[in-house]
Structures are given as structure tokens and as C-alpha cells.
Design an enzyme around this catalytic site. Structure first.
Site, PDB file in Angstrom:
ATOM      1  N   ALA A  29      16.076  -2.245  -0.947  1.00  0.00           N
ATOM      2  CA  ALA A  29      17.487  -2.651  -0.934  1.00  0.00           C
ATOM      3  C   ALA A  29      18.394  -1.679  -0.190  1.00  0.00           C
ATOM      4  O   ALA A  29      19.550  -2.021   0.079  1.00  0.00           O
ATOM      5  CB  ALA A  29      17.989  -2.815  -2.374  1.00  0.00           C
ATOM      6  N   TYR A  30      17.924  -0.499   0.149  1.00  0.00           N
ATOM      7  CA  TYR A  30      18.793   0.448   0.836  1.00  0.00           C
ATOM      8  C   TYR A  30      19.142  -0.105   2.220  1.00  0.00           C
ATOM      9  O   TYR A  30      18.267  -0.331   3.058  1.00  0.00           O
ATOM     10  CB  TYR A  30      18.128   1.809   0.982  1.00  0.00           C
ATOM     11  N   SER A  31      20.437  -0.315   2.431  1.00  0.00           N
ATOM     12  CA  SER A  31      20.940  -0.890   3.686  1.00  0.00           C
ATOM     13  C   SER A  31      20.197  -2.174   4.028  1.00  0.00           C
ATOM     14  O   SER A  31      19.894  -2.442   5.192  1.00  0.00           O
ATOM     15  CB  SER A  31      20.844   0.126   4.829  1.00  0.00           C
TER      16      SER A  31
END
Length: 322
Positions: free
Chosen positions: A60-62
Site C-alpha cells: 500500500a505504500y504509495s
């Protein structure tokens, strides 16, 4: 750089883990403070040069671009078996049904998506980012076991949750002969020590490696209490983690750092790293001195008197971070 075993496994990791939440295309994750690949690459190169072999990210990071950047930079510079890549699953990746969570559908879909973005055929450490109350834990654990059996994942880890939940999961894995969690990525620093009550003792008892997130408390332990940053201004989650009475701890860090003649970050991180239950704190770096301080902190040895001074102002907190 020192290298240590992750819990009771045979997997060796660097005693410092580089967290990659800050590396990602700013337009893709709603975080204007993240660094695109051309700005992220120098930090990854510096970490590799310093002997860091352990890198942590999440799907989910960026919105996936952190994984893309990490895989692109690492695998252009080192052999795949020279680094340990950790990523996570749980948070929403797309709108609509099955776009988040830890269902079998989500786990099997997202592990393939992470492999594609990372550009590799296996993930060293695959972690559940949070507990999913909407999915039976047995379903999640069976799916995780299957991705290990399929050769897509080498080891399994978990992140912030109640100790009873982690104990239940470990018991079920043992009961069914499923591949076991080997690590816990939890919220632990001088401003937040609630994990010392139950989670850390459980990890010691079960032989679980501990890789704390936010060991510098979102940077609050590195600067004056009222100072701010672009990230702090827009980090709504971070605003829920700490409270004004924690300023006394920040002041204590400042006093010890001044007497030692080192930056506050080194003192705060050295405190986390000295706990024998901690395998490798996860640190982020968006400025050159961030990584320099983290590396130096691994060599800093606090005295018992300094530790007592740092810990004295602590007051119990509401549980935060999950």
C-alpha cells in the site's frame, strides 16, 4: 554492520532495516512528502554501501510504487540473494470487493501483485500489515502457508496487533502444521512503550524476531517538541500516536545527546536497539544525515544512568498504532 538472526530462524539480516514508506511517486499515494525513484535511489545505494541488507516496504505504500522503486534499484545493484526484502499485505489497494483485507482471495492476489512490482520471484518476509477482524484468522493463516509452500514467500511476519491475537495465530499455526510467523513489526520507541507489557515478552517466549516501526516516533524524538515538518503536517495517522506530555521525554533525549555531543536521533535509536528482544529497528531516511545517524546509533552504547534518565518521564499511554 552487524548481522543477526531473525528470531529463531536461520535467516541473517542486518541489525538495521531501511524502511521504504518514504520512497514512492508522490502522485500515487496521497503523500506529497514521498520521494520518486531518482531521489530515493541515493538512499538505497548508501544503505547498500553501509552493509544494510534488510529492506521493508508494503504493497500500500504509495499505492505500490514503493515496491516498484525498491525492486528496481536493489536488483540493478546487487544479486537477489544478497538482500532481504520484506513487504506487507492488508491495506486497501483498489476500490470495491476484495480490494483489501486478509481473505484468501486478497492474499493470493496481492502476493502476485507484490512479486510483479518488486520484479522478483520470491519475497523473503511477507507480513500481515494489521489484523483483519472481517476474515477468520484460520483462512488467512492457511493462505499464508500456501504462498510459502508455493515458493513465493520464504518467511512470514506480522505487524501491530493485540498480544492475545498474535498468541492465537501462533497457536493455530502450530496446531495445523502451518508455516509460522517468525517476526513482529510493532510500534516501539521512547514515547510509546506499551509493547513492553505483553507483546515483547510473548515474542521472547516464542522466539519471534522484533523489528519495530517508528523507532524515532515519526521524528519527534529528533527535534524540539514544537518543531514540525511537511510530513508531520499531513500525517493524520501520526497525529494520533503521541501526546503533549511526551515532551518531557524529548527533553531528556536532548540532554543526553548534548552531553554526548551527538544528534538526538542517535540517542533515541540506540535506546531501542539496546533492548535484546529487538532484532533490527526500521528507520526511514529522506535526508543524508538520517541514514548517517542511524548507522552511528548502532555503535552508540548508553550507560545505565542515561537509560534511567531517558525512561524516567514515561507515563502509560492508550494503545496506539493498530
Amino acid at each position: 554492520m552487524d548481522y543477526v538472526k531473525l528470531g529463531t530462524t536461520g535467516l541473517e539480516v542486518s541489525a538495521l532495516c531501511l524502511g521504504c514508506m518514504s520512497y514512492g511517486e508522490p502522485t500515487r499515494g496521497g503523500h506529497p512528502w514521498t520521494l520518486p525513484e531518482q531521489d530515493s535511489a541515493p538512499f538505497l545505494h548508501r544503505a547498500l554501501d553501509a552493509g544494510v541488507t534488510f529492506f521493508d516496504t508494503a504493497n500500500a505504500y504509495s499505492n505500490g510504487s514503493s515496491e516498484e522503486i525498491l525492486g528496481s534499484v536493489l536488483l540493478r545493484n546487487v544479486r537477489r540473494d544478497e538482500v532481504v526484502i520484506a513487504t506487507k499485505v492488508f491495506n486497501r489497494m483498489r476500490p470495491g470487493p476484495n480490494g483489501a483485507g486478509l481473505s484468501r482471495q486478497a492474499v493470493l492476489t496481492e502476493v502476485d501483485n507484490s512479486l510483479r512490482r518488486l520484479g522478483t520471484d520470491y519475497i523473503d518476509l511477507y507480513q500481515i500489515h494489521r489484523w483483519d477482524p472481517a476474515t477468520p484468522i484460520e483462512e488467512t493463516l492457511q493462505a499464508l502457508h500456501d504462498v510459502v509452500a508455493a515458493g513465493k514467500v520464504r518467511y512470514l511476519g506480522a505487524s501491530s496487533m493485540w498480544a492475545w491475537q498474535f498468541a492465537k495465530a501462533l497457536h493455530l499455526q502450530d496446531q495445523h502444521g502451518w508455516h509460522r510467523f517468525v517476526s513482529m513489526q510493532d510500534h516501539y520507541n521512547l514515547l510509546y512503550r506499551e509493547e513492553e507489557r505483553e507483546m515483547l515478552p510473548l515474542c521472547v517466549d516464542e522466539g519471534i524476531g522484533v523489528i519495530p516501526w517508528s523507532p524515532l516516533a515519526r521524528g519527534k524524538l529528533t527535534r524540539d517538541w514544537d518543531a514540525t515538518t511537511d510530513r508531520a503536517e499531513t500525517d493524520e495517522f501520526g497525529k494520533t500516536l503521541y501526546r503533549d506530555s511526551d515532551a518531557a521525554i524529548v527533553e531528556a533525549v536532548g540532554r543526553v545527546a548534548q552531553r554526548r555531543g551527538v544528534p538526538r536521533a542517535q540517542v533515541a535509536l540506540a535506546w531501542v536497539a539496546r533492548n535484546p528482544v529487538v532484532t533490527a529497528p526500521i528507520v526511514g531516511a529522506t535526508k543524508p544525515h538520517h541514514l548517517d545517524d542511524a548507522l552511528a546509533a548502532m555503535e552508540l552504547r548508553l550507560t545505565d544512568e542515561e537509560v534511567a534518565e531517558l525512561e524516567a518521564p514515561y507515563e502509560p499511554h492508550e494503545v496506539a498504532g493498530f
